[in-house]
Scaffold this active site. Sequence first.
Site, mmCIF file in Angstrom:
data_model
loop_
_atom_site.group_PDB
_atom_site.id
_atom_site.type_symbol
_atom_site.label_atom_id
_atom_site.label_comp_id
_atom_site.label_asym_id
_atom_site.label_seq_id
_atom_site.Cartn_x
_atom_site.Cartn_y
_atom_site.Cartn_z
ATOM 1 N N ASP A 170 9.299 1.075 9.253
ATOM 2 C CA ASP A 170 8.340 -0.122 8.602
ATOM 3 C C ASP A 170 8.599 0.188 7.024
ATOM 4 O O ASP A 170 9.152 1.211 6.528
ATOM 5 C CB ASP A 170 6.781 0.349 8.810
ATOM 6 C CG ASP A 170 6.200 -0.438 9.989
ATOM 7 O OD1 ASP A 170 7.422 -1.237 10.709
ATOM 8 O OD2 ASP A 170 5.395 -0.011 10.470
ATOM 9 N N LYS B 194 6.946 -5.110 7.081
ATOM 10 C CA LYS B 194 6.051 -6.299 6.682
ATOM 11 C C LYS B 194 5.634 -6.123 5.604
ATOM 12 O O LYS B 194 4.884 -5.052 5.305
ATOM 13 C CB LYS B 194 5.250 -6.341 7.914
ATOM 14 C CG LYS B 194 5.516 -6.826 9.562
ATOM 15 C CD LYS B 194 4.621 -7.097 10.313
ATOM 16 C CE LYS B 194 4.414 -5.744 11.237
ATOM 17 N NZ LYS B 194 3.265 -6.008 12.138
ATOM 18 N N MET C 203 -5.710 -1.648 2.676
ATOM 19 C CA MET C 203 -5.085 -3.290 2.270
ATOM 20 C C MET C 203 -6.087 -4.023 1.656
ATOM 21 O O MET C 203 -6.252 -5.068 1.923
ATOM 22 C CB MET C 203 -4.919 -3.790 3.791
ATOM 23 C CG MET C 203 -3.864 -3.099 4.696
ATOM 24 S SD MET C 203 -3.691 -3.739 6.373
ATOM 25 C CE MET C 203 -4.648 -2.649 7.208
HETATM 26 N N1 SAH Z 1 -1.250 3.554 9.396
HETATM 27 C C1 SAH Z 1 -1.253 3.716 7.983
HETATM 28 C C2 SAH Z 1 -2.191 2.349 7.130
HETATM 29 C C3 SAH Z 1 -1.399 1.136 7.425
HETATM 30 S S1 SAH Z 1 -2.263 -0.281 6.455
HETATM 31 C C4 SAH Z 1 -2.182 4.950 7.594
HETATM 32 O O1 SAH Z 1 -2.603 5.651 8.369
HETATM 33 O O2 SAH Z 1 -2.211 5.192 6.429
HETATM 34 C C5 SAH Z 1 -1.577 -0.189 4.984
HETATM 35 C C6 SAH Z 1 -2.489 0.245 3.826
HETATM 36 O O3 SAH Z 1 -2.540 1.705 3.983
HETATM 37 C C7 SAH Z 1 -1.960 -0.120 2.435
HETATM 38 O O4 SAH Z 1 -2.354 -1.434 2.116
HETATM 39 C C8 SAH Z 1 -2.852 0.853 1.799
HETATM 40 O O5 SAH Z 1 -4.146 0.372 1.595
HETATM 41 C C9 SAH Z 1 -2.729 2.077 2.644
HETATM 42 N N2 SAH Z 1 -1.679 3.139 2.225
HETATM 43 C C10 SAH Z 1 -0.744 3.521 2.953
HETATM 44 N N3 SAH Z 1 0.059 4.419 2.280
HETATM 45 C C11 SAH Z 1 -0.412 4.485 0.937
HETATM 46 C C12 SAH Z 1 -0.234 5.221 -0.038
HETATM 47 N N4 SAH Z 1 1.063 5.964 -0.044
HETATM 48 N N5 SAH Z 1 -0.864 5.106 -1.171
HETATM 49 C C13 SAH Z 1 -1.890 4.080 -1.032
HETATM 50 N N6 SAH Z 1 -2.243 3.438 -0.157
HETATM 51 C C14 SAH Z 1 -1.598 3.670 1.131
#
Ligand code: SAH
Length: 249
Positions: free
Chosen positions: A28, A50, A162
């Site tokens: 991803d 995406k 998000m």
């Molecule tokens: N499965 C992922 C989340 C996916 S949804 C997890 O467990 O972290 C995607 C959202 O995750 C982004 O819009 C943001 O809000 C958050 N996110 C993921 N990685 C991030 C990062 N390195 N820094 C800040 N927000 C992050």
Amino acid sequence: MGAGPGDPDLMTVKALRCIQQSDVIVYDRLVSDEIIALIPFGKKHIFVGKAKDKHSVSQADINCILVEEAKKGKTVCRLKGGDVFVFGRGGEEMQVLHREGISVDVVPGITAASGCTSYAGIPLTHRGVSQGCTFVTAHSEHDLEVNWSALASLNQTLVFYMGLSKLEFICHELLAAGLSATTPVAVIEKGCTSDQRVFIKTLSDIHAYIANKGVQSPALIVVGHVVSLAYELDWFVVQSQEHIEKLSA
Ligand code: SAH
């Protein structure tokens, strides 16, 4: 497989082994370049990233790729940011694969809420400050189905995934639901990477404050009194002296 929030050192030993031993990697957008660089040279890897509002590969097509590769007899590593079961559609993809008779193992990863707050010096819970935390997605295919008054009444840490484009709305709803205007809020941009920036203000002024800061996705929103502990516990020194934006600034 969850690759964690960005810093490759935050991947599990099992995750690294999967990257090395699988035949195909399907990954991803949130998987960092440093982690992609760990894919052995020559191994087949397919990007299915995406971005909000511009899906390069639809979920249905991703499912097809996974099924097709697995049915060729390949061991497929489905590589995602953070943890696969936290807003990661890991469950959905697993259901599809199970319906096709394909077995799946799950490798958990450090989710953004955990990784990014740790790298910002914000404990998700802290004795006497917050007894729990709730992860909320601010993204929905249709209307947001969030019970704002329930969230506001918890008196605990709230973490919004998000949510960057809906920051103003989130703050407005939490204020309307009864949270104090002085409740601290952190926006953590690109957490756990060398580009991490942390902005701290309050529910009433964080939106205006970051408006001209050019904050980009991915970003995490943390609401609650634990956020103030960052002034004391901030440790990720690479850029924190320059980038952490103090309330007093
Ligand atoms: N499965 C992922 C989340 C996916 S949804 C997890 O467990 O972290 C995607 C959202 O995750 C982004 O819009 C943001 O809000 C958050 N996110 C993921 N990685 C991030 C990062 N390195 N820094 C800040 N927000 C992050």
